[in-house]
Design a protein around this motif. Structure first.
Motif: not given
Length: 906
Positions: A424-426, A431-433, A487-492
Motif C-alpha cells: 500500500e505504501s509502495y 520514494t516517500a520512505t 497502518l492499513h487503516q491509515a493507508l487504504w
C-alpha cells in the motif's frame, strides 16, 4: 505540500439523498442522506488533510438570481424528508470539528473556487470533495476533485478524458451544453460531443462565436440563435474566485471533536459504525484480560490509542481468539521465526489483531529456561488453518509474502491476503520512505515501534527469538499485528482516493504476491560440480590477468589494495586522476578506472580482474553454499517494494546482476539446470522498453520500424545516416543502438561520444539527426520533462507513479539526474508492469498443471522448468500470455529458447 480539502456540502447532501434508500431511525426520522454525509466525512477525516472546510449554500438569493431571475427556476422545492436532515447534518459537521463556511450572496461553488485559488497561490494543494461537474473548471496542477461516493479522482488528464476538453475550456463547454438542472440556457441540441468538437477546433467560445456563420446545418442555426444569450450563460456557469472571505486556507484547521455530542447524535440516528469509531478512539483504559496481558499507552500523539496485548497460553483464550478472527471483517497476522530465510527458519509464534489497539501473541516454540507452558504448535496451527486458508476471510499483512512462505512449510496455504501495508505504501509513493514496518509506523502513524534489537540484542550477543521471554515477545509481536492493522487503516483511504494507484495495487502488486511466493518456494536446481569447474577457470584467468598487470606496471603489487594501485597508476605511471575521493585523493573505483582505460592498458586489466573476482565471490563460490539441504535447490528472495520504478529485485542470490555481456558471466547460467526429464525454457521480451517508447511517443517512424518487424536498430541507422537499410554498416548499427537505448536513460552527447569512441561534436550530430527523423521522441521527452516539473511525478502506462524530489533542486547535477529519471521511468516502469501482468497471467494458467514451473524473473525474462513432453504446448501458451500482457500500438515480441540449462535456453 500542505493540502486543503474543501467539501461541497450542498452537493453531497442532495446526492446522498437521491443515491441512498429512504432510511429511517428507530424514531421514524429520515436518515438516508445523513448516513451518506457522515460516511463521506469519516472517509475524509481518515484520509487526512492539513486544512479542511465544509462549505454549503447560505439561504437567500445570490448574484446569479439578480443576473437571471429564472436561474434554478426549474428546481423543485427541497423535499420534506431532506429538509429534516439539514439541521442534524450541520450539528454533526460542527461536532466533528470541521470549519463551516456559508457566505450570503454567493453559492458554495464560489467560496470553494476562491479558497482553491488562494491555496494555489499560497503553495497549498487543494482537493475538492464533490460530485458536481462544474468544478472541473478549477482543476489544475494543484487542484483535483474527489468523489468519495464513487472513490474517483479527477485531475487534468481525467477532465480531458471525461469531457473531451481541457479544464480551462470547461466554462465554455458548460455554456454551450447548458444546464437543465440550474436552468442555464445553452445551444439547443448541442450535447457534450458537439461542444468538445467545437472547442477542439476553435479553442474557445469567443472564437467559435466569431465563426458561427461557418457552422453548417441545423446545429449551426441553433448556435447562431443562441449567440445573444451565451455571454450571460457563461457568466452563470463561471465559478467566482474573488469572494471576500474572513478566513483564508491556512485558517481552516480542524477543531477537537465534541465526542459527547457526537455520541448522542450517532446513537439517535443509529450510526453504529460511527459509534464504533468513537469507542475505538476513546482514551479509556482497556478492560484487563483474564490472563497475561500487557497494557500501555502509545508514546506518540499521532498514535494515542491505548493498547491491550494478550499472551495466549490457554485453550480458553485460544478459543476466544478463534471466535474473534472467524467473525472479524479484517484479520492482521504476523509470524515470529528463528531467522529471515523463509525456506530455513522455524516458526516461534504467531500474532493476530482484529481491531486497533487489541492484539494477541500465541507463543509456540519459546525454549529458554523457565519458559511458561505453551500450547502445542501442531494444535494451534491446525486450529488456525481453516481461517488462514479461507479466501473469504480477508487478511492484511506487512510483507505478507514472508509469512505465506513460512506457513506453507507447515502445510498451511494462506488464502485471502487482501492487503499488504508494505505494498500500500509502495504504490502510494515508492520514494516517500522505506516500506518496512518501523519506517511506515513513524511516517504514517507518528509511532515509534519496538525494534528487534531491543528484545533480542544485537551483533554477536543477539539471541534467537525463541529465547526471548514470552512477556517481552508478546509486547513486540502483538505490536506487529496491531500496527499492521493501524497502518492499513491509515493507508487504504489514501489509496482508495487515487483510482489509478489503487488499480496498480489491486490488479498488479497484490495478485503478484502469491506468484512470487510460489517462485521462491520452487527454487532452481544448481549443478554444484559445474560451479566448481567455473571457479577453477576464473581462478586461472585471474592469475593470468594478475601477471599481465605486473608486466604493465613493471613490478608486482597487490591488485586488491587501493593504496598500492593508486601509487602505481598516478604516481609511477603519471595517469590523470579524473575522479577524486571525498577527501580529494585520486580514486581507483570503477568509474575512475573506466575514465582512464584508454590512456594505458593497466586500468582495463584491473577492471577485468575485479569483474572476474566479483563473479567468483558472488556466484561460482557462493551458489553451491546456499543450496537448501531440504530441497536441493537455490531459493532467491524477490523484492516488490525496493525499486522505485516498479521493477522486481532479488537477493541471495541476486539474479538480476549475473552479467550477460561477458563469456564468463554467461557461463554461470550453465549451472542453472533442469532435472532429468525436464528442460529449461527462457522467455524474453524483445526490446520492450524501446517498443514502449514507440507507443508512448507515437512517433510515426519508430512505430513503423516496429510494425514492419525488421531490425529496429538497422532501421534507425538507415534514418540517422540516410542510407538504405541493406547498406547500414556494423558501426552505424552500433551507433544507432547506442542512441536508441541511450536516449531512454537520458544519455548526453558526451556520454554517447564516450560510448562510441567518437568526439562530442560527432555524437551531437548523430543525436540531432536522430531527433530530426524521430521528432515524436523529442516531443515525448520534452512533454514528459515538463509534466514532471508540473506534477512532481511521472506515470507508467498503467498509472504507477514515480515522484522525483530533485526536479527543482538548485544542484544542477541533481536536477539533471531527476529529469533523466523522469524520461526513463515511464518506460522502465511500464516494462516492469507488463512483465508483472504477464507473470500473473502465466501463473494462473500454470496453477492446475504439474508439467511446468515458473522459476525465475530476471529483467524482461521469465525462466521455466518444463517437462520434455510439454515443451511445445507450454511455449505457445507462455508466448500468448506474455504478448497479451499489454496492448501497445506496436507489437510485443517474445523470444523463447529451450535447453538443458539456462544458458542453452538463450
Amino acid at each position: 505540500m500542505p493540502t486543503l480539502t474543501l467539501i461541497d456540502g450542498s452537493s453531497y447532501l442532495y446526492r446522498a439523498f437521491h443515491a441512498l434508500p429512504p432510511l429511517t431511525n428507530a424514531h421514524g426520522e429520515p436518515t438516508g442522506a445523513l448516513f451518506g454525509i457522515v460516511n463521506m466525512l469519516r472517509t475524509t477525516m481518515k484520509a487526512g488533510s492539513d486544512y479542511v472546510a465544509f462549505v454549503c449554500d447560505a439561504p437567500g438569493r445570490t448574484f446569479r438570481d439578480d443576473l437571471y431571475p429564472a436561474y434554478k427556476a426549474n428546481r423543485p422545492s427541497m423535499p420534506d424528508d431532506l429538509r429534516a436532515q439539514v439541521e442534524p447534518m450541520m450539528k454533526i459537521v460542527a461536532a466533528l470539528g470541521f470549519p463551516i463556511l456559508c457566505v450570503p450572496g454567493v453559492e458554495a461553488d464560489d467560496v470553494i473556487g476562491t479558497l482553491a485559488l488562494q491555496a494555489r497561490d499560497a503553495g497549498i494543494d487543494t482537493v475538492i470533495s464533490t460530485g458536481d461537474k462544474d468544478f472541473a473548471q478549477l482543476v489544475g496542477s494543484r487542484v483535483v476533485l474527489i468523489n468519495t461516493m464513487t472513490n474517483t479522482t479527477l485531475d487534468i488528464e481525467g477532465v480531458i478524458e471525461k469531457f473531451g476538453v481541457r479544464p480551462e475550456q470547461i466554462v465554455d463547454f458548460l455554456t454551450l451544453t447548458g444546464d437543465t438542472i440550474d436552468n442555464v440556457p445553452g445551444v439547443e441540441k448541442c450535447g457534450p460531443k458537439t461542444a468538445a468538437k467545437w472547442l477542439a477546433e476553435y479553442a474557445d467560445l469567443d472564437a467559435l462565436m466569431a465563426a458561427a456563420d461557418r457552422i453548417s446545418g441545423k446545429i449551426g442555426d441553433n448556435l447562431r440563435a443562441a449567440l445573444p444569450r451565451l455571454p450571460l450563460s457563461r457568466e452563470l456557469v463561471t465559478i467566482r474566485t474573488d469572494v471576500p472571505l474572513d478566513r483564508g486556507p491556512a485558517d481552516l484547521t480542524m477543531r477537537e471533536p465534541d465526542v459527547d455530542a457526537l455520541r448522542e447524535l450517532y446513537a439517535r440516528y443509529d450510526f453504529k459504525a460511527a459509534l464504533r469509531d468513537l469507542d475505538i478512539a476513546a482514551p479509556t483504559a482497556p478492560v484487563a484480560a483474564p490472563v497475561a496481558t500487557h497494557t500501555e499507552t502509545s508514546p506518540s500523539p499521532a498514535a494515542d490509542l491505548p493498547v491491550d496485548y494478550e499472551l495466549v497460553v490457554t485453550e480458553e483464550r485460544l478459543a476466544a481468539w478463534l471466535e474473534k478472527i472467524q467473525t472479524a471483517p479484517l484479520i492482521a497476522f504476523d509470524t515470529e521465526t528463528t531467522g529471515l530465510d523463509p525456506m530455513m527458519a522455524e516458526i516461534v509464534g504467531l500474532s493476530l489483531a482484529v481491531e486497533p489497539g487489541k492484539a494477541a501473541y500465541i507463543p509456540l516454540a519459546h525454549d529458554y529456561p523457565g519458559a511458561p507452558a505453551q500450547l502445542s504448535s501442531d494444535h494451534v496451527l491446525a486450529a488456525l488453518t481453516p481461517v488462514l486458508e479461507d479466501p473469504s476471510r480477508p487478511k492484511v499483512g506487512q510483507h505478507g509474502k514472508y509469512d505465506i512462505n513460512i506457513l506453507s512449510r507447515y502445510g498451511i496455504a494462506v488464502r485471502g491476503l487482501r492487503h499488504d501495508t508494505m505494498l500500500e505504501s509502495y504504490c502510494l509513493n515508492a520514494t516517500a520512505t522505506r516500506h518496512d514496518m518501523d519506517s511506515l509506523a513513524q511516517k504514517y502513524l507518528g509511532y515509534t515501534t519496538i525494534k528487534y534489537e531491543e528484545v533480542a540484542g544485537k551483533g554477536a550477543k543477539q539471541i534467537s527469538f525463541s529465547q526471548v521471554d514470552c512477556d517481552t515477545a508478546c509486547r513486540y509481536a502483538a505490536e506487529d499485528a496491531d500496527i499492521t492493522l493501524r497502518l492499513h487503516q491509515a493507508l487504504w483511504p489514501r489509496l482508495e482516493a487515487e483510482p489509478t494507484l489503487r488499480s496498480v495495487y489491486d490488479d498488479i502488486e497484490m495478485p503478484l504476491v502469491p506468484v512470487l511466493a510460489n517462485m521462491e518456494r520452487t527454487g532452481v536446481l544448481i549443478d554444484a560440480n559445474e560451479l566448481r569447474r567455473q571457479s577453477q577457470h576464473l581462478g586461472r584467468r585471474m592469475l593470468e590477468l594478475q601477471q599481465q598487470a605486473y608486466a604493465a606496471a613493471g613490478h608486482d603489487f597487490n591488485l586488491d589494495s587501493p593504496k598500492q594501485l593508486q601509487a602505481v597508476l598516478f604516481d609511477e605511471l603519471g595517469l590523470p586522476a579524473k575522479v577524486k575521493t571525498p577527501k580529494g585523493q585520486p580514486s581507483t573505483n570503477e568509474e575512475a578506472l573506466e575514465a582512464i582505460a584508454d590512456a594505458h592498458e593497466l586500468p582495463r586489466l584491473i577492471l577485468d580482474y575485479r569483474g572476474l573476482a566479483k563473479l567468483r565471490s558472488t556466484y561460482t563460490d557462493k551458489l553451491a553454499g546456499i543450496v537448501n539441504p531440504r530441497t536441493g535447490r537455490v531459493h532467491t528472495s524477490y523484492h516488490q517494494g525496493a525499486v522505485a520504478t516498479g521493477r522486481i529485485s532479488s537477493s541471495d542470490p541476486n539474479l538480476q546482476n549475473i552479467p550477460v555481456r561477458t563469456e564468463e558471466g554467461r557461463r554461470i547460467r550453465q549451472a542453472f539446470v533442469a532435472p532429468p526429464g525436464w528442460r529449461i525454457m527462457a522467455a524474453d521480451y524483445s526490446q520492450i522498453e524501446l517498443r514502449i517508447m514507440a507507443h508512448l511517443s507515437r512517433d510515426e517512424g519508430l512505430v513503423r520500424a516496429f510494425a514492419e518487424g525488421g531490425d529496429v536498430h538497422r532501421a534507425t541507422a538507415a534514418e540517422v545516416f540516410d542510407v538504405a537499410p541493406e547498406d547500414v554498416t556494423t558501426n552505424q548499427r552500433r551507433a544507432a543502438k547506442a542512441i536508441n537505448f541511450g536516449l531512454m536513460y537520458g544519455m548526453s552527447s558526451f556520454g554517447l561520444a564516450r560510448q562510441l569512441g567518437v568526439d562530442r561534436g560527432e555524437a551531437s550530430d548523430y543525436m540531432g539527426r536522430y531527433f530530426s527523423r524521430y521528432p515524436g521522441v523529442r516531443q515525448f521527452m520534452d512533454d514528459t520533462r515538463d509534466r514532471a516539473h508540473r506534477d512532481g511525478y511521472v506515470e507508467t502506462l498503467f498509472g504507477r507513479r514515480l515522484y522525483l524530489e530533485n526536479l527543482n533542486s538548485r544542484n544542477q547535477a541533481h536536477r539533471a539526474g531527476a529529469e533523466r529519471a523522469a524520461i526513463n521511468a515511464p518506460m522502465q516502469g511500464t516494462a516492469a508492469d507488463i512483465i508483472k501482468r504477464a507473470m500473473i497471467a502465466v501463473a494462473a494458467w500454470i496453477e492446475p498443471r504439474d508439467d511446468v514451473r515458473l522459476l525465475m524473473q530476471v529483467h524482461d525474462e521469465l525462466v521455466f522448468e518444463v517437462r520434455e513432453d510439454a515443451v511445445d504446448e507450454v511455449r505457445a501458451n507462455v508466448e500468448t500470455r506474455m504478448v497479451g500482457a499489454a496492448a501497445l500500438s506496436v507489437p510485443l515480441q517474445v523470444s523463447i529458447g529451450v535447453g538443458a540449462n539456462w544458458d542453452e535456453a538463450h
